[in-house]
Design an enzyme around this catalytic site. Structure first.
Site, mmCIF file in Angstrom:
data_model
loop_
_atom_site.group_PDB
_atom_site.id
_atom_site.type_symbol
_atom_site.label_atom_id
_atom_site.label_comp_id
_atom_site.label_asym_id
_atom_site.label_seq_id
_atom_site.Cartn_x
_atom_site.Cartn_y
_atom_site.Cartn_z
ATOM 1 N N GLU A 1 50.827 43.543 44.282
ATOM 2 C CA GLU A 1 51.301 44.844 43.825
ATOM 3 C C GLU A 1 52.376 44.712 42.747
ATOM 4 O O GLU A 1 52.395 45.469 41.792
ATOM 5 C CB GLU A 1 51.845 45.618 45.031
ATOM 6 C CG GLU A 1 52.028 47.090 44.803
ATOM 7 C CD GLU A 1 50.740 47.857 44.562
ATOM 8 O OE1 GLU A 1 49.658 47.239 44.626
ATOM 9 O OE2 GLU A 1 50.816 49.065 44.295
ATOM 10 N N ASP A 2 53.264 43.730 42.876
ATOM 11 C CA ASP A 2 54.446 43.703 42.008
ATOM 12 C C ASP A 2 54.433 42.645 40.915
ATOM 13 O O ASP A 2 55.243 42.696 39.996
ATOM 14 C CB ASP A 2 55.720 43.505 42.854
ATOM 15 C CG ASP A 2 55.992 44.725 43.724
ATOM 16 O OD1 ASP A 2 55.354 45.765 43.480
ATOM 17 O OD2 ASP A 2 56.830 44.621 44.631
#
Ligand code: MN
Length: 735
Positions: free
Chosen positions: A93-94
């Site tokens: 996600e990051d």
């Protein structure tokens, strides 16, 4: 790709972080001595390098967060896959690391868990309409195939809550609310009392800071006296139990802030009236000693009537077990006593996480079975699990096997049964949306109406004004709501047609009998309707259209002076063309003369095909059946002549009609080939072919279903087949 990620690979790991990782290694080595921890270090180094350019809002290096999440998981003695997933959970996600890379480096189990956590992180509870907590919790759990995903997510949430103060206030509220409504209840359901308690207290602190502050102050102002009081009790209890030779560990606890707050609010009382503000927790070795301990407590202090609860005999839904009682001291102070075994204690604190420990300790099969029953109950497991051990070892679960949860484009969450289609969804939104549904988009992509919905899909229904449902949809829907709405529409639609046909039949018969409907007296019509039990004229017309009554019979009542019921011609002259107006509807290439869009179907007994002379017959309730004029049923059916109706083949049409041929042959090699050559010459397809030898003469019979354009073509085929050597007889089969 820029070069910075490569440079980041060599960024040094801060000392504090490196130390904290060593602690993690030590924790896991102690908790699970047999596990190979090479992967743990690899995961840590990989995550550190990919997160190295990121910082948390607290100013710490980002890796501190996944590292703490891993600690929370390791504290519960969860397995390597869990802890490694904790370290890697934010990478996709990051940092844009691909799932494929994670799978390739750390295997399918870790990959699957990271994928699961990533998917859960993308769900946005706050933006769902009206924030339907119950449905959202179910969606979240339904998306999970591996229970470890939920555990990592809970650990992630717990650490985020612990560090929530660094976020802006608006974000604090959102996350705290989601925690209170979604994650704390999930922890409760999974029996994880400790995490649930911390999540609840942290949410309370950020959602109602003033109330939280007030309660904290009250607890603090009483803390010293409370602790003295509990210490004194502990000594009394320890002595009493030692005398009775019952081994016990005594803990004192002050009720959690959020629990106190809820109780004060619910019961409208002051903090000093909370009878279980202070509690003793007595942990002993056996169920028998739990009850013995309860007896001793009650002989020492007076129990508060109605406050004894036996959660050992009757565990809570999440299988929490303990004995609870409230007692009063001589000075009138109340406190609660909770009595449980070590095992029950672990269950109360860690819930589902306790399984991993048991799995490793290899306890007896019956204990495993108990755990299984517990887990099954927890997740509302509804199917038989063939082998409990197998189930535990794979840890695969389907928490809501019967349901699927999808979003509207506005973020409303709709729960439907598994196997539901976009049509079910459309009817769940609104009946009119269902009726007018012509297509659907799932996550922005067009999907077929027959496709099955998947958890978390965002569904958009494409509608078209004037579109109407089809009875074929009945095969595609799963919900009774959609089914009923479609059925209702189809029936209403049929009824309108029946009214139309009823009126036409009446008009036709009136002309034949030379009476004018224009001269009909309204009071007569009303009376006749009453006689037939029809509330309105429309009902009478519909009954006529359905073939329930004959038009002549009705007319003779409507015009009692003009028509006698006897002495009518036994058979009408050839049927008139009904009314005027353009015929437009074509069903199976059929047109009912003069009536648009009438219900027409080919009678199954004779299956007429284009070009054949045909006749229509108003059936009881099913519209107009079209028979071949040569159908033997026609003579029998036509005794009620008013039900006869003119039909014709539509002028043009490229429809094909199925027709079955029975071909009696003398067996020889190559015969079937000769027969199919006839069909090839006519470019006709065979739908099915079958041969049998069950007639008395012993000649084989070939049954062949073919699709032809019209009766002329069929005649040509029959003739050509009859000329094939060794073909004895060709007939068109009925039905
Ligand atoms: Mn995270």
């Amino acid at each position: 790709m820029s070069t910075s990620p490569v440079a980041a690979d060599h960024a040094p790991i801060p000392d504090a972080v490196a130390l904290r990782f060593q602690e993690l290694e030590a924790k896991l080595r102690k908790a699970r001595p047999h596990e190979d921890l090479t992967m743990l270090r690899e995961a840590f180094e990989f995550a550190s390098s990919r997160h190295s350019s990121q910082k948390r809002k607290s100013g710490e290096p980002y890796i501190a967060h996944p590292l703490e999440v891993a600690h929370i998981l390791a504290d519960r003695r969860l397995d390597r896959v869990c802890v490694v997933t904790g370290l890697l959970h934010d990478l996709v996600e990051d940092t844009g690391v691909s799932l494929a890379e994670i799978e390739q480096r750390f295997g399918a189990d870790v990959g699957g868990c990271v994928d699961g956590v990533t998917k859960l992180s993308r769900l946005d509870y706050y933006s769902t309409e009206a924030r339907q907590a119950e449905n959202f919790r179910k969606l979240l759990l339904a998306m999970v195939r591996d229970i470890r995903v939920v555990l990592v997510k809970l650990a992630d949430r717990l650490h985020n809550m612990r560090t929530l103060e660094f976020l802006p206030p608006e974000k604090q509220r959102r996350i705290a609310q989601e925690t209170a409504e979604i994650y704390a209840p999930i922890a409760l359901r999974l029996g994880m009392g400790k995490i649930r308690g911390e999540l609840e207290d942290l949410s309370f602190r950020f959602l109602e800071p003033e109330s939280y502050q007030l309660i904290q102050e009250k607890i603090e102002s009483r803390r010293e006296s409370s602790e003295d009081f509990l210490d004194a009790l502990k000594i009394v209890v320890a002595n009493r139990l030692a005398e009775a030779d019952i081994p016990v560990r005594v803990e004192g606890r002050i009720k959690r802030a959020s629990s106190i707050h809820n109780k004060i609010k619910r019961q409208q009382i002051a903090i000093d009236e909370v009878y279980d503000l202070l509690a003793l927790r007595l942990v002993t070795d056996s169920v028998k000693n739990c009850y013995a301990t309860l007896g001793l407590i009650h002989s020492q202090w007076r129990p508060v009537p109605g406050r004894i609860k036996d959660f050992i005999a009757m565990p809570r839904p999440n299988l929490y077990q303990s004995l609870h009682t409230s007692v009063i001291t001589d000075t009138g102070q109340t406190f609660e006593v909770q009595i449980r075994t070590e095992e029950m204690h672990r269950m109360a604190e860690e819930g589902i996480c306790a399984h991993w420990k048991y799995k490793e300790d290899r306890v007896g099969a019956d204990v495993d079975d108990q755990r299984m029953a517990w887990l099954r109950q927890l997740v509302e497991w509804q199917q038989e699990v063939p082998d409990p051990n197998d189930f535990l070892s794979t840890l695969k679960v389907d928490l809501y096997p019967e349901e699927v949860y999808v979003f509207t484009p506005q973020g409303k969450l709709i729960g439907l049964p598994r196997g539901a289609t976009p049509i079910d969804f459309a009817y769940a939104i609104h009946t009119e949306v269902g009726h007018a549904c012509v297509g659907a988009k799932s996550n922005g992509r067009i999907v077929p109406l027959r496709s099955h919905l998947r958890n978390g899909d965002i569904l958009e229904i494409i509608t078209q004004t004037g579109h109407t449902p089809s009875s074929d949809w009945l095969n595609l829907v799963k919900t009774s709501r959609a089914r009923n709405k479609i059925k209702h529409w189809v029936n209403t639609h049929r009824r309108k047609k029946a009214e139309e046909i009823g009126v036409k039949l009446l008009e036709k018969e009136a002309r034949r009998l030379r009476v004018s409907l224009k001269k009909l007296r309204p009071e007569n019509l009303e009376k006749v309707c009453r006689d037939y039990g029809c509330p309105q004229a429309a009902d009478l017309y519909a009954a006529l259209g359905y073939g329930r009554y004959s038009a002549r019979q009705v007319l003779s009542k409507l015009f009692p002076d003009d028509i006698t019921t006897s002495g009518q011609p036994a058979r009408p002259k050839s049927a008139h063309t009904v009314s005027s107006g353009a015929a437009s509807d074509k069903v199976d290439g059929l047109v009912v003369t003069g009536i648009d869009d009438i219900l027409v179907y080919r009678a199954g007994c004779c299956n007429p095909i284009r070009g054949e002379p045909i006749v229509g017959y108003v059936t009881r309730g099913k519209g107009v059946a079209v028979h071949s004029r040569s159908c033997p049923n026609v003579e029998n059916l036509m005794y009620e002549a008013e039900r006869r109706i003119d039909v014709e083949w539509a002028r043009s049409g490229d429809l094909l009609y199925k027709s079955k041929l029975l071909i009696e042959v003398s067996d020889r090699a190559g015969l079937l080939n000769d027969l199919t050559n006839v069909l090839t010459d006519e470019s006709v397809n065979i739908s099915s072919v079958e041969s049998r030898t069950n007639n008395s003469k012993g000649h084989p019979i070939i049954e062949m279903t073919i699709a032809v354009g019209d009766v002329k073509q069929l005649d040509r085929i029959v003739n050509a087949m009859q000329r094939v050597p060794d073909v004895r007889h060709v007939v068109r089969a009925a039905g």
